[in-house]
Design a protein around this motif. Structure first.
Motif, short mmCIF file in Angstrom:
data_model
loop_
_atom_site.label_atom_id
_atom_site.label_comp_id
_atom_site.label_asym_id
_atom_site.label_seq_id
_atom_site.Cartn_x
_atom_site.Cartn_y
_atom_site.Cartn_z
N TYR A 101 5.22 4.92 -1.40
CA TYR A 101 6.35 5.56 -0.71
C TYR A 101 7.47 4.58 -0.40
O TYR A 101 8.38 4.89 0.36
N GLN A 110 4.91 15.18 -1.41
CA GLN A 110 4.61 14.71 -2.76
C GLN A 110 4.81 15.84 -3.75
O GLN A 110 4.43 16.99 -3.49
N GLN A 167 7.90 11.76 -2.33
CA GLN A 167 7.48 10.98 -3.48
C GLN A 167 7.36 11.87 -4.71
O GLN A 167 6.84 12.98 -4.64
N TYR A 184 4.50 6.33 -9.48
CA TYR A 184 5.14 6.79 -8.25
C TYR A 184 6.62 6.41 -8.27
O TYR A 184 6.99 5.30 -8.67
N VAL A 216 10.45 7.02 -5.79
CA VAL A 216 11.05 7.52 -4.56
C VAL A 216 12.56 7.54 -4.70
O VAL A 216 13.17 6.76 -5.44
#
Length: 328
Positions: free
Chosen positions: A309, A8, A67, A58, A60
């Motif tokens: 994720y 992350q 992430q 978030y 991806v």
């Protein structure tokens, strides 16, 4: 022991809608969810000592267990990056992203009105250039993907961009290598990501520094101790409610493996923001890790989507053109 993953990358943005548009439309990252948080637990985890409130985004790319996490804090109010901040100041300071379509990426960046900091340069036959993220405040390096770019970046998701490295300016390179390598467990490598000449890309032409490269999963960590110009030390009140590159999280899918990091950090005399068991799946932050922050996180496969994720389905639906005005 198996080297942990850098799972992350945590950044503070002052404009999450613009931030999402930038990383999705320019690079091709996919939204993986967002959260609105307000709780005492959040305040404790982030080290605020009271209630904590924030909106979190978030995103991806193509890699497994990687992430981008963007925060905008409201409680306490997010503090802006100091106007005098430089990318050699102590702490996490820079991010590198690879793209297969370098020219098209720069065209999309220009369409958003964001300039690059210099003209592109060529390294081992591949182009590189930086821009300063207008919402986070840090330099982001765009790196042309190719066989000569160090590292291996998997394709877990059917997406194009990949995180190549995170960079951190440190006060003592040997101490930082001993911490991130010897205690945390990242793998030290004899790799050069940047020569001194490439410091010009993020505004530090003629800088003198020592570097070391570690790796966590598919992401490099570039440690740099700047001699000239020397990096400003972290302010005493430098907490996680600030704009900028806050920290990174390291961990595994298996909480028992992540527990090993937690135990080694405790044995080194460092502490955590909350007193969770070592096998705690959720995130926890180290206090005082080599003059900057660090986080641990476990991401079991069964909670991958809940933890942001996996690409999230689009939330908005645009009706087809021939449906406009039709009723009944």
């Amino acid at each position: 022991m198996n080297s942990p993953n850098i799972v992350q990358i945590v950044m503070g943005s002052d404009n999450l809608p613009c931030c999402k548009q930038l990383y999705s439309s320019v690079f091709g990252f996919a939204g993986a969810g967002d959260r609105i948080i307000f709780s005492q637990h959040h305040g404790q985890v982030m080290g605020f000592g009271g209630w904590g409130g924030a909106t979190v985004l978030y995103m991806v790319g193509r890699q497994e267990l990687v992430q981008l996490e963007f925060w905008n804090h409201t409680c306490p109010p997010q503090r802006p990056m100091p106007a005098e901040w430089r990318p050699n100041d102590i702490g996490f300071c820079r991010l590198g992203i690879s793209v297969p379509d370098f020219d098209a990426t720069l065209e999309r960046l220009a369409a958003l009105g964001i300039p690059t900091m210099t003209a592109p340069i060529v390294v081992s036959g591949l182009r590189r250039v930086c821009f300063r993220d207008p919402t986070v405040g840090i330099p982001v390096e765009i790196m042309e993907e190719g066989a000569e770019l160090p590292g291996e970046r998997d394709r877990y998701h059917d997406l194009e961009p990949a995180v190549v490295y995170v960079a951190v300016s440190v006060t003592d390179l040997d101490e930082a290598v001993a911490y991130f390598g010897g205690i945390v467990g990242l793998e030290e490598l004899a790799v050069e990501l940047h020569s001194a000449d490439e410091e010009q890309l993020w505004g530090l032409a003629n800088a003198r520094r020592r570097t070391a490269i570690l790796r966590g999963g598919t992401i490099f960590m570039e440690l740099a101790q700047y001699e000239t110009p020397a990096g400003r030390p972290r302010p005493q009140d430098d907490t996680l409610d600030r704009q900028g590159f806050k920290t990174v999280a390291v961990g595994y899918r298996d909480p028992a493996e992540t527990a090993g990091i937690v135990q080694r950090v405790r044995a080194a005399g460092l502490n955590w923001t909350v007193a969770e068991p070592a096998s705690f799946i959720g995130g926890n932050h180290v206090i005082g890790a080599v003059a900057h922050h660090m986080k641990t996180l476990s991401v079991p496969l069964e909670v991958e989507r809940q933890f942001g994720y996996s690409p999230e389905p689009d939330k908005w639906w645009r009706p087809p053109a021939d449906a406009v005005g039709k009723h009944g």
